[in-house]
Design a protein around this motif. Structure first.
Motif, PDB file in Angstrom:
ATOM      1  N   ASN A   1      83.893 -33.548   5.608  1.00 33.19           N
ATOM      2  CA  ASN A   1      83.216 -34.847   5.687  1.00 33.19           C
ATOM      3  C   ASN A   1      82.692 -35.272   4.314  1.00 33.19           C
ATOM      4  O   ASN A   1      81.550 -35.683   4.162  1.00 33.19           O
TER       5      ASN A   1
ATOM      6  N   GLU B   1      78.883 -39.319  -3.617  1.00 32.22           N
ATOM      7  CA  GLU B   1      77.434 -39.568  -3.628  1.00 32.22           C
ATOM      8  C   GLU B   1      77.013 -40.377  -4.851  1.00 32.22           C
ATOM      9  O   GLU B   1      76.120 -41.204  -4.782  1.00 32.22           O
TER      10      GLU B   1
ATOM     11  N   ALA C   1      79.420 -34.998  -1.850  1.00 31.93           N
ATOM     12  CA  ALA C   1      78.527 -34.413  -0.847  1.00 31.93           C
ATOM     13  C   ALA C   1      79.292 -34.270   0.451  1.00 31.93           C
ATOM     14  O   ALA C   1      80.192 -35.047   0.764  1.00 31.93           O
TER      15      ALA C   1
ATOM     16  N   VAL D   1      79.660 -31.194   4.065  1.00 27.93           N
ATOM     17  CA  VAL D   1      79.139 -30.021   4.756  1.00 27.93           C
ATOM     18  C   VAL D   1      80.075 -28.838   4.549  1.00 27.93           C
ATOM     19  O   VAL D   1      81.280 -28.993   4.397  1.00 27.93           O
TER      20      VAL D   1
ATOM     21  N   HIS E   1      74.564 -28.582   4.549  1.00 22.79           N
ATOM     22  CA  HIS E   1      74.809 -29.729   3.685  1.00 22.79           C
ATOM     23  C   HIS E   1      74.959 -29.227   2.256  1.00 22.79           C
ATOM     24  O   HIS E   1      74.181 -28.400   1.798  1.00 22.79           O
ATOM     25  N   GLN E   2      75.981 -29.722   1.548  1.00 28.55           N
ATOM     26  CA  GLN E   2      76.225 -29.320   0.169  1.00 28.55           C
ATOM     27  C   GLN E   2      76.439 -30.562  -0.692  1.00 28.55           C
ATOM     28  O   GLN E   2      76.977 -31.558  -0.225  1.00 28.55           O
TER      29      GLN E   2
END
Length: 63
Positions: A10, A14, A24, A26, A35-36
């Motif tokens: 996903n 960003e 960004a 997951v 979240h990453q």
């Protein structure tokens, strides 16, 4: 063979700047979702200055 970096799902952009961007999304680790956000930039020896990447044209004389 394991991936060199973990998979990001996903993904969305960003933020973006001249020499980098932030992706960004997951990441799934042992069945848990985290979240990453990754700051990405080109390798030092691979940096290309945008205005020097293209050949010069007659329009450059107008600048």
């Amino acid at each position: 063979m394991q991936d060199p970096i973990p998979r990001l799902y996903n993904v969305h952009l960003e933020g973006m700047a001249t020499l980098g961007m932030v992706l960004a999304g997951v990441e799934v680790i042992d069945g848990q979702v985290f979240h990453q956000a990754w700051h990405c930039r080109p390798l030092e020896e691979a940096v290309v200055i945008p205005w020097s990447a293209c050949p010069r044209s007659s329009l450059d004389l107008l600048i």
